[in-house]
Motif scaffolding. Structure first.
Motif, mmCIF file in Angstrom:
data_model
loop_
_atom_site.group_PDB
_atom_site.id
_atom_site.type_symbol
_atom_site.label_atom_id
_atom_site.label_comp_id
_atom_site.label_asym_id
_atom_site.label_seq_id
_atom_site.Cartn_x
_atom_site.Cartn_y
_atom_site.Cartn_z
ATOM 1 N N ASP A 281 -33.303 94.724 82.063
ATOM 2 C CA ASP A 281 -33.583 96.160 82.024
ATOM 3 C C ASP A 281 -34.955 96.462 82.611
ATOM 4 O O ASP A 281 -35.123 97.431 83.371
ATOM 5 C CB ASP A 281 -33.499 96.664 80.585
ATOM 6 N N ASN A 282 -35.941 95.643 82.290
ATOM 7 C CA ASN A 282 -37.296 95.866 82.801
ATOM 8 C C ASN A 282 -37.363 95.804 84.321
ATOM 9 O O ASN A 282 -37.924 96.683 84.972
ATOM 10 C CB ASN A 282 -38.265 94.841 82.194
ATOM 11 N N VAL A 283 -36.797 94.729 84.905
ATOM 12 C CA VAL A 283 -36.889 94.591 86.362
ATOM 13 C C VAL A 283 -35.985 95.586 87.073
ATOM 14 O O VAL A 283 -36.281 96.028 88.191
ATOM 15 C CB VAL A 283 -36.584 93.141 86.831
ATOM 16 N N HIS A 284 -34.882 95.963 86.412
ATOM 17 C CA HIS A 284 -33.966 96.925 87.028
ATOM 18 C C HIS A 284 -34.597 98.312 87.091
ATOM 19 O O HIS A 284 -34.183 99.152 87.892
ATOM 20 C CB HIS A 284 -32.653 96.963 86.236
ATOM 21 N N MET A 285 -35.608 98.548 86.255
ATOM 22 C CA MET A 285 -36.304 99.831 86.279
ATOM 23 C C MET A 285 -37.085 100.022 87.583
ATOM 24 O O MET A 285 -37.206 101.130 88.090
ATOM 25 C CB MET A 285 -37.289 99.930 85.104
ATOM 26 N N PHE A 286 -37.646 98.925 88.114
ATOM 27 C CA PHE A 286 -38.449 99.098 89.332
ATOM 28 C C PHE A 286 -37.666 98.835 90.604
ATOM 29 O O PHE A 286 -38.140 99.149 91.698
ATOM 30 C CB PHE A 286 -39.726 98.244 89.290
ATOM 31 N N MET A 287 -36.454 98.303 90.496
ATOM 32 C CA MET A 287 -35.635 98.100 91.695
ATOM 33 C C MET A 287 -34.170 98.238 91.318
ATOM 34 O O MET A 287 -33.604 97.367 90.654
ATOM 35 C CB MET A 287 -35.908 96.726 92.320
ATOM 36 N N ASP A 288 -33.574 99.344 91.712
ATOM 37 C CA ASP A 288 -32.188 99.636 91.351
ATOM 38 C C ASP A 288 -31.240 98.922 92.300
ATOM 39 O O ASP A 288 -30.766 99.483 93.280
ATOM 40 C CB ASP A 288 -31.954 101.151 91.397
#
Length: 375
Positions: free
Chosen positions: A304-311
């Motif tokens: 969830d954290n990394v998906h926030m900055f790169m969709d």
């Protein structure tokens, strides 16, 4: 648009012809002419030069459609080879690949890693012996990619952070002084991303979790590994997941590394131990189930954290990929949905398609790609 000179046009035609034969694997002159809109005389001349260079060859015949049987023309995959070597804490993995990226030989040698001249000299002896068994001339060897767990300079010549193997300061000269071939070092996450991209050429943008005894990350943008200025673009394993949590080898506390690597499931995450853990999980052993539920919760938090900055899609690779099931991915999606500020119904978490492929291959692949770019 500037008009090509005769020499430039010939080179362009030769490249197109070679690319076509490479893609088709086996073809004939008339097929080349029809698909590339070229006449037979320049095709014949280009084929003659490509055969002299050892890149294509005649191979059998096509069925006759009424006249003389057409010669089959194939790409010579073994015209050039590249070597990949991965140095791990307890072993050395070696592979040789051809121009299709196929592994034609591989070897695994039990050998504890030591950051000293004797170890590097002995590794070079292993590589030399491995190359000797291939029985190829020096001009056919494109180069040697040496994969290891550590941050490496952009030119592949120095490890500037190598805590896992305790090899900070290692330079490529340790290998070049023993090996008369082009050499470079490759970060293990980049090697894993290289393998993933080779086997999934349609992949454009993705975040790659390389999960083994340690966690490493790779960002893929536009179908390429994003290196960043100091090769740190994908080191999200050292983002803080739990404030003041478990101590990490990087000196911080609470890193993703400590909660999402296989060491979170077993203090000794060797292949044998991890296999045993998943056998216990399959048998519904309570402690294994507890650990797995906890692990998936932390992994979902990290995703969830990394998906926030790169969709983009999240690809889960490394040793873990071989044990993941569709039910695990469904569970991860649900856990991410629960905590996400911007939930999506899109299934964006994927399992790597390269489970079981030696990551040493990812050290060799850049030489193959560069060979074609140089033609």
């Amino acid at each position: 648009m500037q008009k090509l000179t005769t020499a430039e046009l010939k080179r362009a035609n030769k490249r197109k012809i070679l690319q076509f034969i490479y893609k088709e694997r086996k073809t004939a002159k008339l097929e080349i002419a029809a698909n590339l809109n070229l006449s037979l005389p320049p095709i014949t001349q280009c084929l003659k030069e490509l055969m002299e260079a050892g890149l294509v060859e005649k191979n059998g015949y096509f069925e006759s459609t009424g006249g003389r049987k057409a010669d089959g023309i194939t790409f010579v995959a073994s015209a050039k080879l590249a070597i990949g070597v991965e140095l791990l804490i307890d072993r050395v993995s070696l592979v040789a690949i051809n121009l299709y990226g196929d592994i034609i030989k591989q070897e695994l040698v039990e050998k504890p890693f030591l950051h000293n001249e004797t170890y590097y000299s002995e590794v070079c002896d292993l590589i030399t012996s491995f190359i000797r068994t291939l029985r190829l001339s020096d001009k056919r060897l494109l180069g040697i990619g040496i994969v290891l767990q550590g941050l490496i300079s952009s030119d592949g010549r120095e490890v500037y952070y190598g805590e896992i193997l305790d090899c900070t300061g290692l330079t490529i000269q340790q290998f070049e002084r023993h090996l008369p071939y082009p050499c470079r070092m490759v970060h293990d996450a980049e090697a894993a991303a290289n393998v993933e991209l080779w086997h999934t050429p349609t992949m454009k943008d993705a975040i790659y979790f390389h999960i083994r005894s340690n966690l490493s990350g790779a960002i893929i943008v536009g179908g390429k590994f994003l290196k960043g200025i100091e090769l740190k673009s994908g080191v999200f394993e050292h983002m803080t997941l739990v404030p003041d949590g478990k101590p990490c080898y990087c000196g911080k506390r609470g890193c993703m590394e400590e909660y999402c690597s296989l060491r979170a499931l077993d203090d000794d995450p060797t292949e044998e131990h991890i296999s045993d853990f998943f056998q216990r999980l399959s048998a519904s052993e309570p402690e294994a189930k507890r650990l797995w539920e906890e692990y998936l919760a932390y992994l979902a938090m990290a995703i969830d954290n990394v998906h926030m900055f790169m969709d983009s899609n999240i690809v889960l690779g490394g040793n873990l990929a071989g044990y993941l099931k569709s039910a695990d991915i469904k569970k991860l999606h649900a856990l991410v949905q629960e905590r996400s500020a911007f939930p999506t119904q899109r299934d964006f978490i994927k399992i790597s398609k390269c489970s079981g492929v030696p990551y040493a291959k990812g050290g060799a692949l850049p030489y193959v790609q560069e060979f074609f770019e140089s033609l």
